[in-house]
Design an enzyme around this catalytic site. Structure first.
Site, PDB file in Angstrom:
ATOM      1  N   TYR A 132       0.841  -1.207   0.000  1.00 41.93           N
ATOM      2  CA  TYR A 132       0.000   0.000   0.000  1.00 41.93           C
ATOM      3  C   TYR A 132       0.874   1.255   0.000  1.00 41.93           C
ATOM      4  O   TYR A 132       0.639   2.187  -0.789  1.00 41.93           O
ATOM      5  CB  TYR A 132      -0.908  -0.022   1.236  1.00 41.93           C
ATOM      6  CG  TYR A 132      -1.689   1.256   1.476  1.00 41.93           C
ATOM      7  CD1 TYR A 132      -2.848   1.534   0.764  1.00 41.93           C
ATOM      8  CD2 TYR A 132      -1.271   2.183   2.440  1.00 41.93           C
ATOM      9  CE1 TYR A 132      -3.573   2.713   0.995  1.00 41.93           C
ATOM     10  CE2 TYR A 132      -1.985   3.352   2.676  1.00 41.93           C
ATOM     11  CZ  TYR A 132      -3.135   3.618   1.960  1.00 41.93           C
ATOM     12  OH  TYR A 132      -3.836   4.772   2.187  1.00 41.93           O
ATOM     13  N   ARG A 146       0.626  -6.435  13.906  1.00 43.51           N
ATOM     14  CA  ARG A 146       0.224  -6.703  12.518  1.00 43.51           C
ATOM     15  C   ARG A 146       1.364  -6.420  11.550  1.00 43.51           C
ATOM     16  O   ARG A 146       2.090  -5.418  11.709  1.00 43.51           O
ATOM     17  CB  ARG A 146      -0.968  -5.816  12.142  1.00 43.51           C
ATOM     18  CG  ARG A 146      -2.252  -6.318  12.745  1.00 43.51           C
ATOM     19  CD  ARG A 146      -3.441  -5.685  12.102  1.00 43.51           C
ATOM     20  NE  ARG A 146      -3.427  -4.231  12.217  1.00 43.51           N
ATOM     21  CZ  ARG A 146      -4.484  -3.481  11.965  1.00 43.51           C
ATOM     22  NH1 ARG A 146      -5.606  -4.024  11.579  1.00 43.51           N
ATOM     23  NH2 ARG A 146      -4.423  -2.171  12.083  1.00 43.51           N
TER      24      ARG A 146
HETATM   25  N1  LIG Z   1      -8.849   6.915   6.257  1.00 40.34           N
HETATM   26  C1  LIG Z   1      -7.572   7.196   6.469  1.00 40.34           C
HETATM   27  O1  LIG Z   1      -7.147   7.303   7.631  1.00 40.34           O
HETATM   28  C2  LIG Z   1      -6.618   7.422   5.323  1.00 40.34           C
HETATM   29  C3  LIG Z   1      -5.266   7.678   5.615  1.00 40.34           C
HETATM   30  C4  LIG Z   1      -4.377   7.891   4.561  1.00 40.34           C
HETATM   31  C5  LIG Z   1      -4.831   7.874   3.265  1.00 40.34           C
HETATM   32  N2  LIG Z   1      -6.150   7.593   3.010  1.00 40.34           N
HETATM   33  C6  LIG Z   1      -6.583   7.591   1.598  1.00 40.34           C
HETATM   34  O2  LIG Z   1      -7.760   8.373   1.483  1.00 40.34           O
HETATM   35  C7  LIG Z   1      -8.569   7.879   0.422  1.00 40.34           C
HETATM   36  C8  LIG Z   1     -10.001   7.669   0.911  1.00 40.34           C
HETATM   37  O3  LIG Z   1     -10.001   6.669   1.932  1.00 40.34           O
HETATM   38  P1  LIG Z   1     -11.241   6.404   2.904  1.00 40.34           P
HETATM   39  O4  LIG Z   1     -10.707   6.265   4.272  1.00 40.34           O
HETATM   40  O5  LIG Z   1     -12.341   7.365   2.632  1.00 40.34           O
HETATM   41  O6  LIG Z   1     -11.669   4.927   2.466  1.00 40.34           O
HETATM   42  P2  LIG Z   1     -13.017   4.382   1.793  1.00 40.34           P
HETATM   43  O7  LIG Z   1     -12.804   2.905   1.605  1.00 40.34           O
HETATM   44  O8  LIG Z   1     -14.197   4.796   2.583  1.00 40.34           O
HETATM   45  O9  LIG Z   1     -13.019   5.127   0.405  1.00 40.34           O
HETATM   46  C9  LIG Z   1     -12.443   4.619  -0.780  1.00 40.34           C
HETATM   47  C10 LIG Z   1     -13.518   4.679  -1.849  1.00 40.34           C
HETATM   48  O10 LIG Z   1     -12.953   4.260  -3.102  1.00 40.34           O
HETATM   49  C11 LIG Z   1     -13.860   3.389  -3.745  1.00 40.34           C
HETATM   50  N3  LIG Z   1     -13.082   2.532  -4.636  1.00 40.34           N
HETATM   51  C12 LIG Z   1     -12.160   1.585  -4.306  1.00 40.34           C
HETATM   52  N4  LIG Z   1     -11.656   1.009  -5.409  1.00 40.34           N
HETATM   53  C13 LIG Z   1     -12.255   1.611  -6.464  1.00 40.34           C
HETATM   54  C14 LIG Z   1     -12.153   1.444  -7.876  1.00 40.34           C
HETATM   55  N5  LIG Z   1     -11.325   0.521  -8.406  1.00 40.34           N
HETATM   56  N6  LIG Z   1     -12.905   2.221  -8.679  1.00 40.34           N
HETATM   57  C15 LIG Z   1     -13.769   3.140  -8.161  1.00 40.34           C
HETATM   58  N7  LIG Z   1     -13.909   3.331  -6.821  1.00 40.34           N
HETATM   59  C16 LIG Z   1     -13.163   2.580  -5.991  1.00 40.34           C
HETATM   60  C17 LIG Z   1     -14.524   2.624  -2.609  1.00 40.34           C
HETATM   61  O11 LIG Z   1     -15.754   2.017  -2.955  1.00 40.34           O
HETATM   62  C18 LIG Z   1     -14.690   3.729  -1.565  1.00 40.34           C
HETATM   63  O12 LIG Z   1     -15.901   4.428  -1.746  1.00 40.34           O
HETATM   64  C19 LIG Z   1      -7.873   6.611  -0.069  1.00 40.34           C
HETATM   65  O13 LIG Z   1      -7.100   6.935  -1.209  1.00 40.34           O
HETATM   66  C20 LIG Z   1      -6.965   6.227   1.078  1.00 40.34           C
HETATM   67  O14 LIG Z   1      -5.847   5.467   0.659  1.00 40.34           O
HETATM   68  C21 LIG Z   1      -7.049   7.370   3.999  1.00 40.34           C
END
Ligand SMILES: NC(=O)c1ccc[n+]([C@@H]2O[C@H](COP(=O)([O-])OP(=O)(O)OC[C@H]3O[C@@H](n4cnc5c(N)ncnc54)[C@H](O)[C@@H]3O)[C@@H](O)[C@H]2O)c1
Length: 314
Positions: free
Chosen positions: A146, A273
């Site tokens: 990741y 983990r």
């Molecule tokens: N939540 C955190 O603490 C955190 C920390 C660092 C980075 N991020 C990044 O922030 C972004 C949003 O994360 P989040 O926490 O809202 O997670 P989330 O899983 O709620 O959101 C990700 C969204 O992307 C969609 N998705 C996944 N694969 C897809 C594809 N192939 N085509 C179209 N849609 C797709 C999912 O259905 C989901 O709605 C991500 O890029 C994640 O890596 C999140």
């Protein structure tokens, strides 16, 4: 907020993406959401009705991307396989979405005249470098597929800037929390799991000794960072930390959540983990300087608001 005429939000039915969509719509922006609903949910955006265009589909689908990106001024790229553990279990699948998908989003953007792409990167790129706080100029040390994929996305963003003149901004989110974070899978954010456990009166599992620390930032602050990244001129071409500059140990977090939820339960400790890092805290000097960004919601208040939402989702 300075007006954005039309934006595409990939992953806009997800946790962070759906809050971003809310803010954009409130600011008068026309919004298209592209999401395959793999971890996102329609109910996160249902309340917006026909005020947005929702397209169910995959970011790897070039034809579809070219259609939905047409006419957009800004693309907010949030879609990803978001779990470190899942990327450890199935690195190829995560690579297809996080790398190939990201390249397709960038490519469709530059072909269709998008002004700027704001990309969700992650503090995971720093790995376990013991130097704290994390500054953007530190050499990345990814420890999981990741993290490699997020870092690769940043490099592609920079190359698309250099080769095609596409403006890009990469935001390295630290640990984001808030309403709509889905606690139902073992890969979910720790705060959502702890809040669910506390509400149910159950003990959480803490992996390792609980001494690992994280910089937790409230989702609405992350949304503000995204909007500033899209509208502020000095953001173009930058990689910016999005955190609070403070951190808390996981076992202390459980205590705080216990206090706020009126429960006192000892956690269960499990094995550490794979791919997990020990300590994480951001330096937010660069984003403060270039975007004037400062987080507004302190952890305690964010937890109170999130707890209220878990008790009565709206
Ligand atoms: N939540 C955190 O603490 C955190 C920390 C660092 C980075 N991020 C990044 O922030 C972004 C949003 O994360 P989040 O926490 O809202 O997670 P989330 O899983 O709620 O959101 C990700 C969204 O992307 C969609 N998705 C996944 N694969 C897809 C594809 N192939 N085509 C179209 N849609 C797709 C999912 O259905 C989901 O709605 C991500 O890029 C994640 O890596 C999140």
């Amino acid at each position: 907020m300075e007006r954005i005429s039309h934006a595409l939000v990939t992953g806009g039915a997800g946790f962070i993406g759906s809050h971003l969509v809310d803010e954009l719509v409130a600011g008068g922006c026309r919004v298209t959401v592209l999401d395959n609903l793999s971890t996102g949910h329609r109910h996160n955006i249902d309340h917006l009705g026909d005020r947005i265009d929702f397209v169910e589909g995959d970011i790897r689908d070039e034809g579809l991307l070219n259609k939905v990106v047409k006419g957009c001024e800004v693309v907010f790229h949030q879609a990803a396989v978001v779990s470190v553990s899942q990327s450890v279990q199935d690195p190829s699948h995560a690579c297809e979405i996080n790398d190939l998908g990201t390249v397709r989003v960038l490519d469709a953007s530059r072909r269709n005249g998008v002004r700027r792409v704001v990309m969700a990167s992650s503090s995971a790129v720093y790995g376990d470098d013991p130097r704290m706080p994390k500054t953007e100029d530190m050499a990345p040390m990814p420890l999981s597929p990741y993290a490699v994929q997020k870092l690769t996305g940043e490099f592609y963003a920079s190359v698309f800037g250099g080769l095609y003149g596409l403006e890009t901004v990469c935001l390295r989110y630290f640990n984001v929390f808030g309403p709509r974070q889905d606690p139902s899978s073992p890969y979910s954010g720790v705060i959502s799991i702890f809040l669910k456990k506390a509400s149910a009166g159950e003990a959480p599992t803490i992996y390792g000794d609980g001494g690992q620390s994280r910089d937790f930032i409230y989702v609405k602050d992350v949304v503000r960072a995204n909007v500033l990244a899209a509208t502020e001129a000095p953001a173009a071409g930058q990689v910016l930390n999005v955190g609070t500059g403070t951190s808390i140990r996981i076992r202390d977090l459980w205590e705080l959540i216990g206090e706020l939820s009126n429960v006192k339960i000892d956690p269960v400790f499990g094995p550490p983990r794979a791919g997990d890092i020990r300590e994480s805290i951001s330096d937010i000097g660069r984003i403060r300087q270039s975007l004037g960004f400062k987080p507004r919601v302190v952890l305690r208040q964010g937890l109170i608001d999130t707890l209220a939402w878990y008790r009565a989702p709206s």
